[in-house]
Motif scaffolding. Structure first.
Motif, short mmCIF file in Angstrom:
data_model
loop_
_atom_site.label_atom_id
_atom_site.label_comp_id
_atom_site.label_asym_id
_atom_site.label_seq_id
_atom_site.Cartn_x
_atom_site.Cartn_y
_atom_site.Cartn_z
N VAL A 213 31.63 37.27 32.38
CA VAL A 213 32.14 38.57 32.82
C VAL A 213 31.02 39.58 32.75
CG1 VAL A 213 33.92 40.32 32.45
CG2 VAL A 213 34.39 37.92 31.86
N ARG A 214 30.76 40.24 33.88
CA ARG A 214 29.68 41.23 33.91
C ARG A 214 30.00 42.43 33.04
NH1 ARG A 214 27.41 43.45 39.59
NH2 ARG A 214 26.60 41.31 39.64
N GLY A 215 31.25 42.86 33.04
CA GLY A 215 31.65 44.04 32.27
C GLY A 215 32.00 43.71 30.84
N SER A 216 32.75 44.64 30.23
CA SER A 216 33.07 44.51 28.80
C SER A 216 34.53 44.16 28.55
CB SER A 216 32.74 45.82 28.09
OG SER A 216 33.50 46.90 28.65
N ALA A 217 35.31 43.94 29.63
CA ALA A 217 36.73 43.68 29.44
C ALA A 217 37.27 42.82 30.56
CB ALA A 217 37.52 45.00 29.38
N LEU A 219 40.53 41.95 33.13
CA LEU A 219 41.61 42.66 33.84
C LEU A 219 41.42 44.18 33.74
CD1 LEU A 219 44.59 40.46 32.55
CD2 LEU A 219 43.33 40.23 34.71
N PRO A 220 40.32 44.70 34.24
CA PRO A 220 39.99 46.12 34.02
C PRO A 220 40.97 47.10 34.66
CG PRO A 220 38.47 45.12 35.59
CD PRO A 220 39.26 44.00 34.99
N ARG A 221 41.80 46.65 35.59
CA ARG A 221 42.75 47.57 36.22
C ARG A 221 44.08 47.66 35.47
NH1 ARG A 221 41.87 46.30 42.72
NH2 ARG A 221 39.62 46.74 42.74
N THR A 222 44.23 46.90 34.39
CA THR A 222 45.45 46.95 33.60
C THR A 222 45.23 47.82 32.37
OG1 THR A 222 44.88 44.98 32.32
CG2 THR A 222 46.07 44.63 34.39
N GLU A 223 46.30 47.98 31.58
CA GLU A 223 46.14 48.66 30.30
C GLU A 223 45.13 47.88 29.46
OE1 GLU A 223 47.30 51.47 29.67
OE2 GLU A 223 49.25 51.78 30.63
N PRO A 224 44.27 48.56 28.70
CA PRO A 224 43.23 47.86 27.94
C PRO A 224 43.75 46.75 27.02
CG PRO A 224 42.78 50.21 27.97
CD PRO A 224 44.14 50.02 28.59
N PHE A 225 44.92 46.96 26.42
CA PHE A 225 45.41 45.94 25.49
C PHE A 225 45.77 44.64 26.21
CE2 PHE A 225 49.30 48.35 26.57
CZ PHE A 225 50.17 47.34 26.94
N ALA A 226 46.06 44.71 27.51
CA ALA A 226 46.38 43.49 28.25
C ALA A 226 45.17 42.57 28.30
CB ALA A 226 46.86 43.84 29.66
N GLY A 227 44.03 43.11 28.68
CA GLY A 227 42.82 42.30 28.72
C GLY A 227 42.43 41.76 27.36
N GLU A 228 42.65 42.56 26.33
CA GLU A 228 42.31 42.13 24.98
C GLU A 228 43.17 40.95 24.53
OE1 GLU A 228 42.88 45.69 22.75
OE2 GLU A 228 41.17 46.73 23.67
N LEU A 229 44.47 41.01 24.79
CA LEU A 229 45.35 39.92 24.40
C LEU A 229 45.09 38.66 25.23
CD1 LEU A 229 48.65 41.93 23.81
CD2 LEU A 229 47.31 40.70 22.09
N LEU A 237 42.63 28.91 23.54
CA LEU A 237 42.62 27.69 24.35
C LEU A 237 41.30 26.95 24.28
CD1 LEU A 237 44.39 28.79 27.68
CD2 LEU A 237 45.19 27.02 26.10
N GLY A 238 40.26 27.63 23.81
CA GLY A 238 38.95 27.00 23.74
C GLY A 238 37.99 27.42 24.83
N VAL A 239 38.31 28.48 25.57
CA VAL A 239 37.41 28.99 26.59
C VAL A 239 36.26 29.75 25.92
CG1 VAL A 239 37.17 30.59 28.53
CG2 VAL A 239 39.20 29.13 28.34
N ASP A 240 35.05 29.47 26.36
CA ASP A 240 33.86 30.19 25.90
C ASP A 240 33.76 31.46 26.74
OD1 ASP A 240 31.37 31.13 25.23
OD2 ASP A 240 30.28 29.28 25.68
N LEU A 241 34.06 32.58 26.13
CA LEU A 241 34.16 33.86 26.84
C LEU A 241 32.94 34.71 26.55
CD1 LEU A 241 35.96 35.65 28.59
CD2 LEU A 241 37.22 36.30 26.53
N ARG A 242 32.21 35.09 27.62
CA ARG A 242 30.97 35.83 27.44
C ARG A 242 31.00 37.11 28.28
NH1 ARG A 242 26.39 30.99 27.88
NH2 ARG A 242 27.62 29.39 26.74
N PHE A 243 30.99 38.25 27.60
CA PHE A 243 30.98 39.56 28.26
C PHE A 243 29.55 40.04 28.46
CE2 PHE A 243 35.22 39.56 26.25
CZ PHE A 243 35.99 39.83 27.37
N GLY A 244 29.40 41.02 29.37
CA GLY A 244 28.08 41.59 29.62
C GLY A 244 27.10 40.57 30.12
N THR A 245 27.59 39.61 30.89
CA THR A 245 26.75 38.50 31.34
C THR A 245 26.67 38.48 32.86
OG1 THR A 245 27.42 37.18 29.42
CG2 THR A 245 26.44 36.00 31.26
#
Length: 510
Positions: A213-217, A219-229, A237-245
């Motif tokens: 993910v290039r950004g920091s979150a 689902l950026p068009r939703t409420e912030p807590f949605a993307g966080e959850l 689930l075991g997904v390797d999640l990398r922000f700012g990439t």
């Protein structure tokens, strides 16, 4: 005058270019009103949603949710144990929901409805004129007495400035929803709806998934807590999640089994989840990242946005620019074209890139075409019969991740930027009795955005298992602009997750 080489014109009342769900619904409305309607399609009748988007992706995701729900409850958890999904069975079910990429059933529906079908690539040739070129090069000229509707949808966007991208043969949503096998290692580029849904599906089917993910979150068009959850759920689930990439280059190369590179998780890459022979020749993709790091996977999915399918539909013949989104008014009549004869519904007008909103716009478009054909005035006032008002006020969307996200209307930030005087009311969904019955250790959150001046809801967001079924009640409240004092009398059943409405409405009234 028609030249000897020109095809003889064939006259219809309405011509629809694009036989996806939107085009089908426009044609259905006009044909039902007695207008002779023809629909033009260059691919499969049924469109993107039926074969490469909504239906196959949700068919991949439904087993993920069913297994998660079973494991969330003591008793059923022990019954299902710790086994993995049967990938072959899931893919076979997916294939059935995509009709095995055959459109016979959809074509039969057109016949039964009285809609004529012309296969080929349709282009505007002038006012109310469409040429259709078939695969064998034959050309037909269709002329509309009343209207032409462009319903060609959208296509995935790939970046133009990433070296090696074309040779890497990246997946788009089409390859990702239709793959006959489960890739051992998958990189997903993009943190929007397509990215998070397909990361969820392929991880659950056994792929080692890295989400970039290039950004920091998410689902950026939703409420912030949605993307966080959702991020928490992907990690669970075991997904390797990398922000700012950022991906700066790609290279695909052929490898044999003994010479394969390390897997995304650093393991040696033994037999994959699809049962493929690790010794057979295959290829893999190496991604160079913005920080200089490298990542090697078997497939890379780009989920980085959509663009309109308007580059080759003849827009230049009516004074519009090829490749642009088509600007329309609320009746979906195209702006900048003389006379009210050209319409654009669905993704192609960029109002709301959602299948259900495209079908909604199609109903409005069809009604407007019929009214004008019958010389009746249009009702284009807000919420009028010929105004797609819900596109801006109440477009609902579900993201079928673990947990689900269901939202309608404005977020708190969007409402404030629109100049509304609002407040947000939040509640822990896990504290609702129905949620605790739905699953042990239920985690979720609900928010409504309350307009303090009009005392109505302008937005709602729910995050948690099974929340998609809460969404229509929120959509009715937002679209209907139901006063809070009346909503107070809409009693949710006990014990259901929908009891969260009591707590949310208490916050509005208090």
């Amino acid at each position: 005058m028609t030249s000897p080489q020109s095809p003889a014109p064939e006259e219809f009342d309405v011509i629809v270019i694009g036989a996806g769900p939107t085009g089908e619904n426009v044609a259905d409305r006009t044909a039902a009103a007695g207008l002779r309607t023809v629909i033009v399609e260059s691919e499969l009748v049924g469109g993107e949603c039926s074969y490469w988007a909504c239906m196959p992706s949700k068919a991949l995701l439904r087993p993920v949710a069913a297994l998660a729900d079973a494991r969330a409850v003591a008793g059923s958890r022990e019954a299902v144990g710790g086994g993995a999904l049967d990938a072959a069975a899931v893919l076979a079910r997916r294939d059935s929901f995509a009709s095995h990429w055959q459109d016979d059933g959809q074509v039969q529906w057109l016949r039964d409805t009285g809609i004529e079908l012309v296969r080929g690539h349709g282009r505007l040739a002038g006012e109310r004129q469409v040429t259709v070129e078939s695969e064998d090069g034959a050309e037909r000229l269709l002329v509309a007495r009343h209207a032409v509707a462009i319903c060609t949808g959208s296509r995935p966007v790939l970046p133009h400035d990433v070296p090696g991208l074309a040779d890497a043969r990246p997946w788009t949503n089409r390859e990702a929803t239709g793959s006959p096998t489960v890739p051992r290692r998958l990189a997903v580029v993009g943190g929007g709806v397509v990215g998070v849904e397909l990361a969820t599906a392929w991880r659950a089917l056994g792929s080692e998934v890295v989400l970039l993910v290039r950004g920091s979150a998410l689902l950026p068009r939703t409420e912030p807590f949605a993307g966080e959850l959702v991020a928490d759920g992907l990690r669970d689930l075991g997904v390797d999640l990398r922000f700012g990439t950022e991906v700066t280059a790609l290279e695909r190369r052929s490898v044999s089994g003994p010479d394969r590179a390390d897997r995304a998780d650093g393991s040696d890459g033994a037999e994959g989840p699809d049962g493929a022979d690790p010794a057979e020749d295959r290829s893999e993709v190496t991604l160079t990242l913005g920080d200089g790091g490298r990542l090697t996977v078997d497939e890379v999915l780009y989920a980085t946005g959509r663009a309109p399918r308007t580059a080759d539909v003849g827009l230049e013949q009516v004074g519009l620019h090829p490749g642009d989104w088509l600007g329309v008014d609320d009746s979906c009549t195209v702006l900048g074209v003389d006379g009210a004869w050209l319409y654009a519904a669905g993704d192609v007008n960029h109002r709301a890139l959602l299948t259900h909103q495209g079908k909604y716009q199609a109903r409005i478009t069809g009604a407007a075409i019929v009214a004008r054909a019958q010389a009746r005035p249009l009702d284009t006032e807000r919420w009028g019969a010929h105004a797609a008002s819900a596109d801006s006020a109440g477009a609902p969307q579900v993201v079928f991740t673990q947990p689900e996200v269901a939202a309608v209307g404005l977020t708190l930030d969007a409402a404030e930027r629109a100049g509304l005087r609002v407040k947000a009311i939040d509640h822990d969904l896990g504290a609702v009795a129905g949620a605790s019955l739905y699953g042990d250790d239920y985690r979720g959150r609900a928010r409504v955005v309350f307009d303090l001046d009009r005392e109505v809801l302008v937005g709602a967001t729910f995050v948690g298992p099974g929340v998609s079924e809460l969404l229509h009640s929120a959509t009715i409240a937002v679209v209907g602009e139901v006063p809070i004092d009346r909503l107070w009398h809409a009693v949710p059943a006990y014990p259901t997750i929908s009891e969260v409405w009591l707590r949310l409405l208490e916050g509005c009234r208090g």
